[in-house]
Design a protein around this motif. Structure first.
Motif, PDB file in Angstrom:
ATOM      1  N   UNK A   2       0.814  -1.222   0.000  1.00 40.54           N
ATOM      2  CA  UNK A   2       0.000   0.000   0.000  1.00 40.54           C
ATOM      3  C   UNK A   2       0.844   1.267   0.000  1.00 40.54           C
ATOM      4  N   UNK A   3       1.516   1.504  -1.107  1.00 38.75           N
ATOM      5  CA  UNK A   3       2.334   2.702  -1.272  1.00 38.75           C
ATOM      6  C   UNK A   3       2.210   3.223  -2.692  1.00 38.75           C
ATOM      7  N   UNK A   4       2.353   4.540  -2.841  1.00 40.07           N
ATOM      8  CA  UNK A   4       2.529   5.178  -4.143  1.00 40.07           C
ATOM      9  C   UNK A   4       3.914   5.804  -4.142  1.00 40.07           C
ATOM     10  N   UNK A   5       4.631   5.607  -5.224  1.00 39.04           N
ATOM     11  CA  UNK A   5       5.973   6.177  -5.325  1.00 39.04           C
ATOM     12  C   UNK A   5       5.998   7.338  -6.306  1.00 39.04           C
ATOM     13  N   UNK A  10      -3.447   2.995   3.357  1.00 40.73           N
ATOM     14  CA  UNK A  10      -4.079   1.875   4.043  1.00 40.73           C
ATOM     15  C   UNK A  10      -4.395   0.731   3.091  1.00 40.73           C
ATOM     16  N   UNK A  11      -4.489   1.049   1.816  1.00 43.24           N
ATOM     17  CA  UNK A  11      -4.853   0.047   0.818  1.00 43.24           C
ATOM     18  C   UNK A  11      -4.004   0.264  -0.426  1.00 43.24           C
ATOM     19  N   UNK A  32      -0.813  11.758   1.411  1.00 40.44           N
ATOM     20  CA  UNK A  32      -1.791  10.936   2.126  1.00 40.44           C
ATOM     21  C   UNK A  32      -3.114  10.936   1.366  1.00 40.44           C
ATOM     22  N   UNK A  33      -3.972   9.985   1.726  1.00 37.72           N
ATOM     23  CA  UNK A  33      -5.313   9.934   1.144  1.00 37.72           C
ATOM     24  C   UNK A  33      -6.140  11.093   1.673  1.00 37.72           C
TER      25      UNK A  33
END
Length: 519
Positions: free
Chosen positions: A279-282, A321-322, A355-356
């Protein structure tokens, strides 16, 4: 007498061959080593032929694979083995290539560098098109049936050129800002730089074993490659020399992940990558002046406590989180709207604060990566097709609320429009009964107002020309066609024969970031 002896010998050879074919054991590993390894590699990772691993064969049904083994593949170097192998042997071989090897195969820096092939020195080529057509209204059409690409004149609706590509191009070609060069990625990891103006390949490199897509920086100096196998993000320069291999692991350096996709965020001078398993975006900056980022699990695979590392070509993480494995950029590239295929939940992630910031209330499996935007009553809306449900979700990008869900004939993959058109075109190619129909949405009323059909066939993936006058659709059959429609009347104007055409990409729309197409 000599003739009689010759005939007897030929008959004996034929009988022996038939006996050998019938009696040879169906040992798939031995059969592969004898008949396939020369082209596909002893480790099944591919050489002259494509990789034969379950991940690479995901879109080829086992029955079709058996047919290819028995009958060969036209317009390729794949021979027919139907007269060499028995039916049992072919069945065993076809089944075996879909088995897991049990490990993640390596494809590191040495192999990437050794694979690089230079076809031509592009600095010695003319710096202008060799054809008489608007270079910004050129289309590239990927023809999956025989692995070719067509170059089309969008004004005359004619082919300029057609050339052989690597096996199974995937993820859409990416253009340099001037529209001269395009980069293709094949499913088995080959990245090809092609000179559209001179109609010639320039250089190629194999950056992975199973590749999802490629992205190109706004200045054309850095190319990013998203891999499933191995689990890496590969960075190349514009001439496909290796810059860096980043092993993709979570923030603790423990769990590895496939890279679902990587895209250029030009205003940010960075690439943004979606990860399928963590659950990560780079975000990877290609700005040499990028500010340092906090140390963590970095490119040399060592965990660093505290301190900072260069921001240039190093991942900055947004922990969620997802998972987020399919996404769409907002107009200013500050946020991404994303979904996870497994949980089918939508989320909005701000790349600045990392963050979301919102949830998206969309059911089914929205295909946000194929979404489009347009201006409606003083606001910007985004619409997305759905891979599981027959609907289009229209979202207000100010508050992320769903304005309307438009019912369609069935699940679809693509949606396209143009700034100068009132209409958006939607396919239902995932539908068993309505894959032959394109529906037309009025962007003002949010209503379906028309359709075009090719009864019993698959009709999908439209793209507009640069001026919004024509719509080009794919008749996705082995003996298929590229069909031109009038964008206002929806009447067919012309069709060109094509071998299972899939994606079509207009140079102007892609390089100028048209709101009617995905980027």
């Amino acid at each position: 007498m000599q003739t009689l002896i010759h005939v007897v010998v030929l008959v004996a050879i034929s009988v022996f061959a038939a006996f050998a074919k019938a009696e040879a054991p169906a040992d798939p590993a031995a059969l592969f080593a004898q008949h396939c390894a020369r082209c596909h590699g002893a480790d099944r990772l591919g050489q002259m032929g494509p990789a034969l691993l379950p991940e690479n064969l995901a879109r080829l049904k086992p029955a079709a694979a058996r047919t290819v083994i028995a009958e060969g593949r036209t317009a390729t170097q794949m021979p027919a083995f139907g007269q060499v192998l028995s039916g049992e042997q072919i069945d065993a071989l076809a089944k075996w290539i879909y088995t897991d090897t049990g490990e993640i195969p390596p494809w590191g820096e040495d192999r990437i560098r050794a694979s690089r092939i230079v076809h031509v020195d592009d600095t010695r080529l003319p710096n202008k098109p060799v054809f008489d057509a608007d270079p910004l209204n050129v289309f590239l059409v990927v023809e999956q049936g025989d692995h070719h690409v067509s170059v089309l004149d969008g004004d005359k609706m004619e082919r300029i050129h057609r050339f052989a590509s690597r096996y199974a191009l995937h993820g859409g070609p990416k253009f340099t800002a001037d529209g001269r060069f395009v980069y293709f990625a094949s499913r088995d990891g080959w990245i090809t730089k092609y000179d559209i103006w001179n109609l010639t390949p320039v250089v190629e490199v194999r950056a992975g074993i199973n590749t999802r897509n490629v992205a190109v920086s706004e200045d054309g100096k850095v190319v990013a490659v998203a891999n499933y196998l191995p689990r890496t993000l590969v960075l190349l320069d514009g001439e496909l020399n290796l810059l860096k291999v980043i092993e993709v692991k979570d923030k603790d350096g423990k769990k590895s992940s496939r890279v679902s996709a990587v895209y250029d965020a030009a205003p940010r001078k960075s690439f943004v990558a979606a990860l399928k398993d963590v659950p990560e975006v780079w975000e990877i900056s290609y700005d040499p002046k990028a500010e340092p980022i906090a140390a963590g699990y970095v490119h040399d695979y060592q965990y660093q406590e505290g301190g900072f590392i260069p921001g240039y070509l190093n991942p900055r993480r947004t922990v969620l989180d997802d998972v987020l494995d399919d996404f769409f950029f907002t107009q200013d590239y500050t946020e991404v709207m994303g979904t996870a295929r497994k949980t089918r939940r939508g989320q909005v992630v701000n790349l600045d604060i990392r963050r979301k910031v919102a949830d998206l209330d969309i059911s089914g499996m929205p295909h946000l990566g194929s979404g489009i935007t347009w201006h409606w009553h003083g606001r910007t809306v985004m619409a997305s097709p759905n891979l599981k449900e027959g609907k289009i979700s229209i979202i207000d990008m100010a508050d992320w609320k769903v304005l309307k869900e438009v019912k369609t004939l069935g699940p679809g993959f693509f949606m396209r429009s143009h700034e100068k058109s009132r209409y958006a075109w939607i396919d239902s190619m995932m539908s068993p009964s309505h894959h032959d129909t394109l529906q037309i949405l009025d962007k003002e009323t949010f209503e379906i107002v028309g359709q075009v059909r090719e009864p019993g066939k698959t009709l999908a993936h439209v793209e507009f020309d640069r001026n919004g006058r024509y719509v080009i659709a794919s008749l996705m059959e082995q003996d298929g066609a590229i069909i031109f429609y009038d964008a206002s009347t929806w009447k067919e104007i012309k069709r060109l024969p094509a071998s299972k055409p899939i994606g079509k990409y207009n140079v102007f729309n892609k390089t100028r970031l048209s709101e009617g197409t995905s980027h």
